[in-house]
Design an enzyme around this catalytic site. Structure first.
Site, PDB file in Angstrom:
ATOM      1  N   HIS A  29       0.374  -1.369   0.131  1.00 24.26           N
ATOM      2  CA  HIS A  29       0.107   0.195  -0.285  1.00 24.26           C
ATOM      3  C   HIS A  29       1.006   1.467   0.366  1.00 24.26           C
ATOM      4  O   HIS A  29       2.175   1.527   0.947  1.00 24.26           O
ATOM      5  CB  HIS A  29      -0.889  -0.368   1.354  1.00 24.26           C
ATOM      6  CG  HIS A  29      -2.175  -0.760   0.783  1.00 24.26           C
ATOM      7  ND1 HIS A  29      -2.954  -0.702   2.101  1.00 24.26           N
ATOM      8  CD2 HIS A  29      -2.323  -1.893   0.340  1.00 24.26           C
ATOM      9  CE1 HIS A  29      -4.069  -1.564   1.207  1.00 24.26           C
ATOM     10  NE2 HIS A  29      -3.104  -2.783   1.422  1.00 24.26           N
ATOM     11  N   TYR A 146      -8.591  -8.312   9.865  1.00 20.72           N
ATOM     12  CA  TYR A 146      -8.278  -8.995   8.569  1.00 20.72           C
ATOM     13  C   TYR A 146      -6.890  -8.390   9.142  1.00 20.72           C
ATOM     14  O   TYR A 146      -6.748  -7.266   8.424  1.00 20.72           O
ATOM     15  CB  TYR A 146      -8.749  -8.023   7.930  1.00 20.72           C
ATOM     16  CG  TYR A 146      -8.419  -7.000   6.211  1.00 20.72           C
ATOM     17  CD1 TYR A 146      -8.185  -8.035   5.590  1.00 20.72           C
ATOM     18  CD2 TYR A 146      -9.352  -7.152   4.796  1.00 20.72           C
ATOM     19  CE1 TYR A 146      -7.349  -8.324   4.233  1.00 20.72           C
ATOM     20  CE2 TYR A 146      -9.149  -7.661   4.001  1.00 20.72           C
ATOM     21  CZ  TYR A 146      -8.366  -7.880   3.527  1.00 20.72           C
ATOM     22  OH  TYR A 146      -8.135  -8.437   2.185  1.00 20.72           O
ATOM     23  N   LYS A 193      -4.535 -11.794   4.193  1.00 17.52           N
ATOM     24  CA  LYS A 193      -3.686 -11.518   3.990  1.00 17.52           C
ATOM     25  C   LYS A 193      -2.730 -12.417   2.860  1.00 17.52           C
ATOM     26  O   LYS A 193      -1.484 -11.803   3.290  1.00 17.52           O
ATOM     27  CB  LYS A 193      -4.170  -9.857   3.449  1.00 17.52           C
ATOM     28  CG  LYS A 193      -3.351  -9.579   2.301  1.00 17.52           C
ATOM     29  CD  LYS A 193      -4.455 -10.190   0.870  1.00 17.52           C
ATOM     30  CE  LYS A 193      -5.537  -9.596   0.585  1.00 17.52           C
ATOM     31  NZ  LYS A 193      -6.758  -9.810  -0.065  1.00 17.52           N
ATOM     32  N   ASP A 221      -6.152 -15.450   2.051  1.00 19.96           N
ATOM     33  CA  ASP A 221      -6.702 -14.313   0.736  1.00 19.96           C
ATOM     34  C   ASP A 221      -6.027 -14.450  -0.370  1.00 19.96           C
ATOM     35  O   ASP A 221      -4.746 -13.013   0.101  1.00 19.96           O
ATOM     36  CB  ASP A 221      -7.469 -13.409   0.765  1.00 19.96           C
ATOM     37  CG  ASP A 221      -7.365 -12.477  -0.508  1.00 19.96           C
ATOM     38  OD1 ASP A 221      -7.704 -13.372  -1.319  1.00 19.96           O
ATOM     39  OD2 ASP A 221      -8.630 -11.771  -0.126  1.00 19.96           O
ATOM     40  N   PRO A 222      -4.982 -14.865  -1.253  1.00 17.24           N
ATOM     41  CA  PRO A 222      -3.652 -15.007  -1.940  1.00 17.24           C
ATOM     42  C   PRO A 222      -4.005 -13.956  -2.784  1.00 17.24           C
ATOM     43  O   PRO A 222      -3.378 -14.029  -3.867  1.00 17.24           O
ATOM     44  CB  PRO A 222      -3.082 -16.050  -2.226  1.00 17.24           C
ATOM     45  CG  PRO A 222      -3.878 -17.058  -1.799  1.00 17.24           C
ATOM     46  CD  PRO A 222      -5.328 -16.675  -1.342  1.00 17.24           C
ATOM     47  N   ASN A 223      -5.337 -13.624  -2.785  1.00 19.94           N
ATOM     48  CA  ASN A 223      -5.954 -12.907  -4.262  1.00 19.94           C
ATOM     49  C   ASN A 223      -4.894 -13.318  -5.701  1.00 19.94           C
ATOM     50  O   ASN A 223      -4.484 -12.600  -6.350  1.00 19.94           O
ATOM     51  CB  ASN A 223      -5.428 -11.217  -4.544  1.00 19.94           C
ATOM     52  CG  ASN A 223      -5.969 -10.026  -3.113  1.00 19.94           C
ATOM     53  OD1 ASN A 223      -5.353 -10.061  -2.478  1.00 19.94           O
ATOM     54  ND2 ASN A 223      -7.016 -10.166  -3.396  1.00 19.94           N
ATOM     55  N   HIS A 320     -16.490  -7.781   1.048  1.00 18.14           N
ATOM     56  CA  HIS A 320     -15.259  -7.852   0.811  1.00 18.14           C
ATOM     57  C   HIS A 320     -14.786  -6.052   1.160  1.00 18.14           C
ATOM     58  O   HIS A 320     -16.144  -5.251   1.221  1.00 18.14           O
ATOM     59  CB  HIS A 320     -14.975  -7.518  -0.933  1.00 18.14           C
ATOM     60  CG  HIS A 320     -14.301  -6.997  -1.632  1.00 18.14           C
ATOM     61  ND1 HIS A 320     -14.039  -5.740  -2.175  1.00 18.14           N
ATOM     62  CD2 HIS A 320     -12.382  -7.201  -1.320  1.00 18.14           C
ATOM     63  CE1 HIS A 320     -13.035  -5.314  -2.806  1.00 18.14           C
ATOM     64  NE2 HIS A 320     -11.902  -6.828  -2.121  1.00 18.14           N
ATOM     65  N   SER A 321     -14.068  -5.552   1.348  1.00 16.33           N
ATOM     66  CA  SER A 321     -13.624  -4.653   1.707  1.00 16.33           C
ATOM     67  C   SER A 321     -12.419  -4.563   1.556  1.00 16.33           C
ATOM     68  O   SER A 321     -11.382  -4.998   0.655  1.00 16.33           O
ATOM     69  CB  SER A 321     -13.188  -4.498   3.337  1.00 16.33           C
ATOM     70  OG  SER A 321     -12.808  -3.683   3.825  1.00 16.33           O
ATOM     71  N   ASN A 322     -12.225  -2.734   0.975  1.00 14.19           N
ATOM     72  CA  ASN A 322     -10.869  -2.281   0.517  1.00 14.19           C
ATOM     73  C   ASN A 322     -10.889  -0.654   2.064  1.00 14.19           C
ATOM     74  O   ASN A 322     -11.342  -0.884   2.092  1.00 14.19           O
ATOM     75  CB  ASN A 322     -10.719  -1.680  -1.185  1.00 14.19           C
ATOM     76  CG  ASN A 322     -10.543  -2.276  -2.439  1.00 14.19           C
ATOM     77  OD1 ASN A 322     -11.814  -2.427  -2.852  1.00 14.19           O
ATOM     78  ND2 ASN A 322      -9.525  -3.077  -1.825  1.00 14.19           N
ATOM     79  N   HIS A 349     -11.376  -3.369   5.993  1.00 14.13           N
ATOM     80  CA  HIS A 349      -9.722  -2.469   6.048  1.00 14.13           C
ATOM     81  C   HIS A 349      -9.855  -1.553   7.393  1.00 14.13           C
ATOM     82  O   HIS A 349      -8.905  -0.858   7.651  1.00 14.13           O
ATOM     83  CB  HIS A 349      -9.678  -1.786   4.836  1.00 14.13           C
ATOM     84  CG  HIS A 349      -8.892  -2.953   4.447  1.00 14.13           C
ATOM     85  ND1 HIS A 349      -9.307  -3.963   3.319  1.00 14.13           N
ATOM     86  CD2 HIS A 349      -7.531  -2.672   3.383  1.00 14.13           C
ATOM     87  CE1 HIS A 349      -8.939  -4.469   2.389  1.00 14.13           C
ATOM     88  NE2 HIS A 349      -7.981  -4.381   2.315  1.00 14.13           N
TER      89      HIS A 349
HETATM   90  O1  GKR Z   1      -5.936  -3.972   0.584  1.00 16.20           O
HETATM   91  O2  GKR Z   1      -4.258  -4.770  -0.046  1.00 16.20           O
HETATM   92  C1  GKR Z   1      -5.156  -5.093   0.044  1.00 16.20           C
HETATM   93  C2  GKR Z   1      -6.396  -5.712  -0.860  1.00 16.20           C
HETATM   94  O3  GKR Z   1      -5.223  -6.470  -0.657  1.00 16.20           O
HETATM   95  C3  GKR Z   1      -7.315  -5.510  -1.589  1.00 16.20           C
HETATM   96  O4  GKR Z   1      -6.845  -4.958  -2.822  1.00 16.20           O
HETATM   97  C4  GKR Z   1      -8.458  -6.459  -2.057  1.00 16.20           C
HETATM   98  O5  GKR Z   1      -9.717  -6.281  -2.752  1.00 16.20           O
HETATM   99  O6  GKR Z   1      -9.176  -6.604   0.196  1.00 16.20           O
HETATM  100  C5  GKR Z   1      -9.313  -7.233  -1.105  1.00 16.20           C
HETATM  101  C6  GKR Z   1      -9.186  -8.473  -1.315  1.00 16.20           C
HETATM  102  O7  GKR Z   1     -10.734  -9.381  -0.346  1.00 16.20           O
HETATM  103  O8  GKR Z   1      -9.029  -9.301  -1.842  1.00 16.20           O
HETATM  104 MG    MG Z   2     -10.131 -10.975  -1.382  1.00 16.95          MG
END
Ligand code: GKR
Ligand code: MG
Length: 422
Positions: A29, A146, A193, A221-223, A320-322, A349
């Site tokens: 970030h 989170y 995360k 959550d490895p996105n 979900h959240s940002n 977040h």
């Molecule tokens: O803020 O680093 C972050 C998260 O990875 C975010 O960008 C994601 O959209 O929180 C989110 C998620 O659950 O994928």
């Molecule tokens: Mg996610």
């Protein structure tokens, strides 16, 4: 005879607030997170609030839509949808196109203004937003802790003091971070995360969390940072450890492949992100939990519709959240309170954010939950001094689009993103 209400003026204010150096698959970030604050003001001076993304593209869409909203009745949400669709895509949505597709831009702008219009509707009725949305089935909405790996400080001087969380790269540091977050807010479940380190390392972190918090359900959550082969290799290590595995891989087809072998539910906020994706999601049985998000699913009523579909098709629902502030949290909480099948504690977040744009400062979690903001409407009011100061941050910070990869390369010059990283 009730007096007709009409939209008089619409304001969209970009803001930037302090954000810690949190790590994810895309990098780290930046020191400032961007957001937009939406005010829909009626001719008689009532203010409806919304909060959305703050990147240049979204701001341009919101500005274009804001220009054509004056004169609209805040109760006319179909009229809002029509105006947003015509403005952004040049035509009305065609209900004969099944499944609907490519609606993200419309959904994002519609969702931002819909929250503000619903705020106005509920204020006009003198009731809290959750009552307008059909009534609360719970008086507190549960959120999860989170957790992020993080650097101790940003690269360079962001112009504000370093956060107090310190470096979190080792398993022991993550256990400490979790202890502090759960101690402060009482969260009853844990989301890690991932996508930052090799999966085996992150699974060791999960094991340390399991030992330290034996009763807290865990998620990672490895996105989309893991390939199918990697995910299949590590799945046995995750057996019995997770309440769900969130977006290990990056496409619907890959999630479908993983789901054939996974003992735990798969969740997503990446591969099923529009109503048009649901038929294929079901056909592949690719995910079993959808993390709804009113900011891109098309508002609070769309999120309720999504939850209703979840009930029909046996999909779990969470949120979900940002990085976000209190207007978004209030909207999430009102809506979450109305879902009979909010089957998992929602992401947020919010604990990572120190700044706020609403009067009274930060909303407070107790026992891992947020109580419903007292009405009428959203139950939150803009702090105009804070808004001006966060807007000044936006003007000064120079960030106009989130770019975690470029930020990461300031710390680790040869860092490589893209593709499944592992
Ligand atoms: O803020 O680093 C972050 C998260 O990875 C975010 O960008 C994601 O959209 O929180 C989110 C998620 O659950 O994928
Ligand atoms: Mg996610």
């Amino acid at each position: 005879m009730t007096k007709q209400i009409r939209v008089g003026e619409v304001r969209v204010t970009p803001i930037a607030f302090r954000d810690p150096p949190l790590l994810n698959v895309a990098g780290v970030h930046e020191p400032w997170a961007l957001r937009s604050i939406i005010e829909v003001i009626t001719e008689d001076g009532r203010v409806g609030l919304g909060e959305s993304y703050g990147d240049l593209e979204t701001l341009a869409d919101l500005a274009a839509c804001a220009a054509i909203l004056p004169g609209l009745d805040p109760f006319d949400l179909n009229g809002l949808r029509r105006r947003v669709s015509q403005t952004l895509s040049g035509h009305d949505e065609d209900p004969a196109v099944i499944p609907p597709s490519g609606t993200r831009r419309v959904n994002v702008s519609f969702g931002a203004f819909e929250v503000a219009m619903l705020d106005l509707q509920a204020q006009a009725a003198g009731i809290p937003l959750h009552a307008l949305l059909g009534g609360a089935v719970r008086d507190r909405v549960p959120y999860s802790a989170y957790l992020f790996y993080k650097f101790a400080r940003h690269h360079g001087d962001p112009g504000y003091p370093t956060d107090s969380w310190g470096e979190v790269l080792s398993h022991a540091q993550m256990v400490d971070e979790t202890r502090r977050m759960i101690g402060a807010y009482g969260f009853g479940s844990i989301k890690l995360k991932g996508g930052v380190f090799e999966p085996d390392y992150e699974i060791e972190t999960l094991r340390a969390l399991r030992t330290a918090f034996p009763d807290h359900p865990l998620r990672i959550d490895p996105n989309g940072g893991w390939s199918v082969a990697t995910t299949l290799r590590v799945l046995p290590q995750l057996d019995g450890l997770l309440e769900y595995l969130e977006d290990p891989t990056g496409t619907l087809a890959e999630m479908g492949e993983v789901a054939k072998h996974a003992s735990m539910p798969l969740a997503t906020n990446m591969v099923t992100v529009e109503f048009g994706h649901i038929p294929e999601t079901l056909r592949l049985n690719a995910v079993q939990v959808i993390l709804s998000d009113h900011h891109y699913w098309g508002g609070l009523r769309a999120s309720q519709n999504l939850a209703a579909l979840g009930r029909v098709f046996g999909l779990g629902i969470s949120m979900h959240s940002n990085s976000h502030l209190g207007i978004s949290l209030a909207a999430m909480t009102h809506m979450g309170a109305t879902l009979p099948n909010l089957t998992y504690a929602a992401d947020t977040h919010y604990p990572w954010q120190e700044d706020e744009v609403i009067q009274g400062g930060k909303l407070r979690f107790e026992g891992g939950c947020l109580a419903l903001p007292a009405g009428p409407g959203l139950g939150v009011t803009l702090d105009r001094v804070a808004l001006a100061s966060l807007h000044a941050n936006y003007l000064a910070c120079g960030i106009r689009r989130r770019d975690d990869g470029t930020e990461m390369r300031k710390h680790v010059p040869d860092w490589q993103g893209g593709g499944p990283r592992f």
